[in-house]
Design a protein around this motif. Sequence first.
Motif, PDB file in Angstrom:
ATOM      1  N   UNK A  96       0.813  -1.209   0.000  1.00  0.00           N
ATOM      2  CA  UNK A  96       0.000   0.000   0.000  1.00  0.00           C
ATOM      3  C   UNK A  96       0.852   1.267   0.000  1.00  0.00           C
ATOM      4  N   UNK A  97       0.605   2.154  -0.964  1.00  0.00           N
ATOM      5  CA  UNK A  97       1.232   3.482  -0.971  1.00  0.00           C
ATOM      6  C   UNK A  97       0.203   4.483  -1.464  1.00  0.00           C
ATOM      7  N   UNK A  98       0.446   5.738  -1.138  1.00  0.00           N
ATOM      8  CA  UNK A  98      -0.406   6.788  -1.676  1.00  0.00           C
ATOM      9  C   UNK A  98       0.320   7.435  -2.855  1.00  0.00           C
ATOM     10  N   UNK A  99      -0.193   7.239  -4.076  1.00  0.00           N
ATOM     11  CA  UNK A  99       0.542   7.672  -5.260  1.00  0.00           C
ATOM     12  C   UNK A  99       0.798   9.175  -5.311  1.00  0.00           C
ATOM     13  N   UNK A 100       0.005   9.963  -4.619  1.00  0.00           N
ATOM     14  CA  UNK A 100       0.127  11.408  -4.779  1.00  0.00           C
ATOM     15  C   UNK A 100       0.946  12.087  -3.692  1.00  0.00           C
ATOM     16  N   UNK A 101       1.510  11.276  -2.801  1.00  0.00           N
ATOM     17  CA  UNK A 101       2.306  11.870  -1.738  1.00  0.00           C
ATOM     18  C   UNK A 101       3.720  12.164  -2.230  1.00  0.00           C
ATOM     19  N   UNK A 102       4.302  13.220  -1.694  1.00  0.00           N
ATOM     20  CA  UNK A 102       5.678  13.539  -2.059  1.00  0.00           C
ATOM     21  C   UNK A 102       6.636  12.576  -1.358  1.00  0.00           C
ATOM     22  N   UNK A 103       7.642  12.088  -2.073  1.00  0.00           N
ATOM     23  CA  UNK A 103       8.553  11.113  -1.496  1.00  0.00           C
ATOM     24  C   UNK A 103       9.297  11.684  -0.296  1.00  0.00           C
ATOM     25  N   UNK A 104       9.607  12.996  -0.355  1.00  0.00           N
ATOM     26  CA  UNK A 104      10.342  13.613   0.758  1.00  0.00           C
ATOM     27  C   UNK A 104       9.588  13.480   2.073  1.00  0.00           C
ATOM     28  N   UNK A 105       8.259  13.373   1.995  1.00  0.00           N
ATOM     29  CA  UNK A 105       7.465  13.292   3.221  1.00  0.00           C
ATOM     30  C   UNK A 105       7.284  11.868   3.729  1.00  0.00           C
ATOM     31  N   UNK A 106       7.842  10.896   3.020  1.00  0.00           N
ATOM     32  CA  UNK A 106       7.594   9.508   3.402  1.00  0.00           C
ATOM     33  C   UNK A 106       8.653   8.994   4.359  1.00  0.00           C
ATOM     34  N   UNK A 107       8.251   8.140   5.298  1.00  0.00           N
ATOM     35  CA  UNK A 107       9.264   7.450   6.106  1.00  0.00           C
ATOM     36  C   UNK A 107      10.042   6.460   5.235  1.00  0.00           C
ATOM     37  N   UNK A 108      11.221   6.063   5.700  1.00  0.00           N
ATOM     38  CA  UNK A 108      12.079   5.219   4.856  1.00  0.00           C
ATOM     39  C   UNK A 108      11.405   3.930   4.420  1.00  0.00           C
ATOM     40  N   UNK A 109      10.636   3.339   5.318  1.00  0.00           N
ATOM     41  CA  UNK A 109       9.986   2.076   4.963  1.00  0.00           C
ATOM     42  C   UNK A 109       9.125   2.242   3.723  1.00  0.00           C
ATOM     43  N   UNK A 110       8.421   3.365   3.677  1.00  0.00           N
ATOM     44  CA  UNK A 110       7.568   3.664   2.533  1.00  0.00           C
ATOM     45  C   UNK A 110       8.398   3.912   1.278  1.00  0.00           C
ATOM     46  N   UNK A 111       9.486   4.653   1.463  1.00  0.00           N
ATOM     47  CA  UNK A 111      10.343   4.937   0.308  1.00  0.00           C
ATOM     48  C   UNK A 111      10.817   3.643  -0.315  1.00  0.00           C
ATOM     49  N   UNK A 112      11.079   2.678   0.548  1.00  0.00           N
ATOM     50  CA  UNK A 112      11.547   1.415   0.018  1.00  0.00           C
ATOM     51  C   UNK A 112      10.466   0.712  -0.790  1.00  0.00           C
ATOM     52  N   UNK A 113       9.245   0.803  -0.299  1.00  0.00           N
ATOM     53  CA  UNK A 113       8.152   0.227  -1.077  1.00  0.00           C
ATOM     54  C   UNK A 113       8.109   0.855  -2.459  1.00  0.00           C
ATOM     55  N   UNK A 114       8.303   2.175  -2.471  1.00  0.00           N
ATOM     56  CA  UNK A 114       8.272   2.870  -3.758  1.00  0.00           C
ATOM     57  C   UNK A 114       9.363   2.316  -4.666  1.00  0.00           C
ATOM     58  N   UNK A 115      10.540   2.105  -4.095  1.00  0.00           N
ATOM     59  CA  UNK A 115      11.636   1.551  -4.900  1.00  0.00           C
ATOM     60  C   UNK A 115      11.265   0.171  -5.457  1.00  0.00           C
ATOM     61  N   UNK A 116      10.652  -0.637  -4.610  1.00  0.00           N
ATOM     62  CA  UNK A 116      10.291  -1.987  -5.074  1.00  0.00           C
ATOM     63  C   UNK A 116       9.220  -1.889  -6.157  1.00  0.00           C
ATOM     64  N   UNK A 117       8.228  -1.048  -5.929  1.00  0.00           N
ATOM     65  CA  UNK A 117       7.179  -0.885  -6.938  1.00  0.00           C
ATOM     66  C   UNK A 117       7.758  -0.392  -8.256  1.00  0.00           C
ATOM     67  N   UNK A 118       8.764   0.450  -8.128  1.00  0.00           N
ATOM     68  CA  UNK A 118       9.389   0.985  -9.326  1.00  0.00           C
ATOM     69  C   UNK A 118       9.950  -0.144 -10.196  1.00  0.00           C
TER      70      UNK A 118
END
Lengths: 432, 514
Positions: free
Chosen positions: B133-155
């Motif tokens: 689960x991620x929120x597509x419209x959130x700015x990455x700078x505002x995300x905790x690291x765990x979330x950033x990692x999800x983004x990397x994996x989704x990428x």
Amino acid sequence: MNEHTGFRRSLETIGVALLAIFLGLLASSVFVIIAGSNPVDAYQRLFCEGFGARGCETFGNLLVQTVVNEDTGESQTVFSPLHGTGGHSLALVLERATPLILTALSATVAFKAGLFSIGMDGQFVLGALAAAFLGYWFPAQLYTLFGVTDPELAPEALKTIMHIIVPAVCLGAAMMAGAFYSWIAGYLKVKLNINVLISTIILNAIAVQFVGYMVNYPLRSDMNNIARTARIDETAWLIPFNRGLFANADIEWFSGSRLGVGFIIAVVAAVLVWYFLYRTTRGYEQRMVNGSPLFARFSGIPGTHAMLRAMLISGALSGIAGAIEVIGVERRIVDGFATAGTGFDGVLVAILARESIVGILFVAPFIAGLEQGAINFQFGNLPRQLGNIIIALIILFNAMEYFLRSYIAAIWRKRHIFSGKSITPAPTEASS
Amino acid sequence: MTNAIEMRGIRKYFASTQTLAVDGVDLAVAPGEVHALVGENGAGKTTLMSILYGMVSPDEGEIFINGNRAHIKHPNDAIRNGIGMVHQHFKLVPSFTVAENIMLGIERNRAGFVNSRAESDDVRRLAAEFGLAVNPNQRVADLPVGMQQRVEILKTLQRDARILILDEPTAVLTPQEVNELYTVIRKLADTGRAIILITHKLLEVKAAADQVTIMRRGQHIGTYPVAGLTVNEMANQMVGRTVLLDVEKTPAQPGDTVISAENLLVAANGGVPAVFGVSFEVRRGEILGIAGVSGNGQTELVDAVAGMRPVESGEIRFLNQIITNCTVRERRIAGMAHIPEDRMDTGLNLKTTLDENVISTAYYREPFSRGWRFQFEEVRAFAQRVIDSFQIKSASVKGSIRTLSGGNLQKIVLGRELEGHPKFIIANQPTRGLDVGSIEFVHKTLIAARDAGAAVLLISVELEEIMSLSDRIAVMYEGRITGILDGETATEQNIAILMTGGSLDDAVHAGAVS
Ligand SMILES: Nc1ncnc2c1ncn2[C@@H]1O[C@H](COP(=O)(O)OP(=O)(O)OP(=O)(O)O)[C@@H](O)[C@H]1O
Ligand SMILES: [Mg+2]
């Protein structure tokens, strides 16, 4: 303590620069061809005008040249950079490079502290104004003080002392003017976090207008149809080599140029700036602030002080550049001086030299030579702007550093394969 | 069955640092397999994976993808071959949204403009498919690291990765996030993807991987089924000697109070309070651990104590002086040392050389300088001492530190902070990203510092680390200390209850003063 370790890296940097120059010339030849000329001929003229000795005709003549001895009628081959008959254009190049070296140092000091100040122009013209005013006004005050009515009849002793004091006062005042002006931008950055690039652009515009006004109204000396300030007193001059040190030696190389003490000041400044940046704790602070502001804060490095200090030094250097241009070369400020953009050329030199101090000492004369060549250059129907076009294109290609570097790295790799070594040096690979 | 990837005889020598980073390594991973890659800091794990991902070109060796020889010269080639990589240090664009990052370079466009609605939908669909689960419209700078990692994996998944490389994915995650990650990894493997997992946490290898490849100094030591190997055996093979996984320490003999905080109120970046009236004290010869899920005010608390963030109200006393408003430098002069959470941006200046990094906190005084002038001999000797005593591999005094491995970078920070015999040490995630050998080393160093009379404030998201090192354990939850436990008697369960905001009626309250 330099960032670039390794001989190979320096070689590569030089390779990139040379490649950029070559590509810049190659691309500019499009314009030469459009103008209906032969690029090779045009560039030969350009470089001979810029860097050659008298009688230079071809690229080869930049190094060796055959000259005819007027007395004996014999011809002989000479190493042309040292062939000074009738004055050498390299002397003019160095004269022209002097303010470029200083303003490029000024830009480098700011850049190295992470401040993208391009305020050199404003600081330069204010420094020049200070020197032009004091170079005229201060000696007059001294003459009055010592009761001299006609400067021609002033006692020798007084003149000797004034020859030292007056230029020093001009340089010192210019330094302070430039430093103060630069400090304003630094203060705005530190206190209000105003972007230095933007504040210096505005400060430049103000300074240029201000100097233009001063030259046209309060300090205008006569009704000459181009406004100008009064000529500075002779005691304010920075002595050129061909009148001072080498006056009796009669070295022709210098003749026709006002290359002199100003150039020595620029070179000494380069050494001092290098020493300051890489050998002192204060220089270290400035470079660390640039590397990472968070790191500086974490380590307890006083970042605010470091930034303000960098701006002060940067401004002082540009101020000196302005003073040297007045008391060393121009002797007065003529309308249009302020808008010539010498300070900004320094920014370009600093960028081209990649903020390397040694680099500046090479790039500044190169740019100066190109500019000079373009000014003296009459070739077919080519415009004088050719020089600027070439410079702009070289800067453009130089900015493609990453691309050029990998190109050079590829050449290296091939060479190693051919020479049968299995080790592949690869310089720019990304890695975590 | 053909292997999803097979690397044969890979070799890479870095001339600039004269390191043979990878020395004839073979690696084979089957589809559906989770393959762990372990080894000491600087063993060449990242380099090997960078070769597979086309970021580094090998000197020798071949790569086969699904049995076919592949020539991977650029990450684009790797992506085309179905390889995705999540880097040790994330490579997201902070100012972009989640969707913009995921779709970077493969934007959906309509008439030449980015169609952000369609992009968000794509991302949402993808996220739902893999349970990330991620929120597509959130700015990455505002995300905790765990979330950033999800983004990397989704990428990587958006680019259809069939082979997924994860370089130390759990180093920055909380235990909760780690568990979620491994669930995802298993799910991805079950869809037939091959997963390569670099990690220093051997327990995770046991829990999550099928096969493990061990590297040491660039060499391939062995590949084993995980089930047949204990954690201790793995550690010993990695390091080449017996490693003590358990910390040996004698009971603390606390002396006078070195530092104390009284009712601290600290604001987070936006100005919202993040620490509400926290009080604690650390005494000579004692380690106070702060446990807690990350993001519960630990960062702000540490920043305030270290002088990097203003205190709204409350008081900090250090050696009987009030230092609430002192600068970082004043605190350091008084004897404070700080191992920061983030070594890449805060702890080090990657643009410069090793020697300039190790003197950054003391460059302005003797012996490193006199007045404005550096004493280069002293600087050099100190840098060499740090290299030697912390065994920083392939580093040199004047060398750039940009290419050092993650663990070696952390050792530079440790060297700088611990060489000066500080009276008080803030250690914020001190072993993040370190190999077992180095962790042992850091733990020993911290305990030695404690025994020599230093007060240590240890902050870690690793419960185990907190429990094995701390003499007392403070647990933070939502900006408050919910309890201080005695290190000897605290149980994982008790801490876990406090960490999630529960209360312990029957727990031993060591109290602020025990
Ligand atoms: N681009 C490079 N140039 C020079 N040396 C390099 C480069 N990249 C890595 N190295 C060196 O190669 C060795 C292996 O580094 P690598 O990053 O692969 O280690 P690692 O196993 O990932 O370690 P860690 O667990 O600490 O991340 C190190 O000694 C490192 O300094
Ligand atoms: Mg690594």
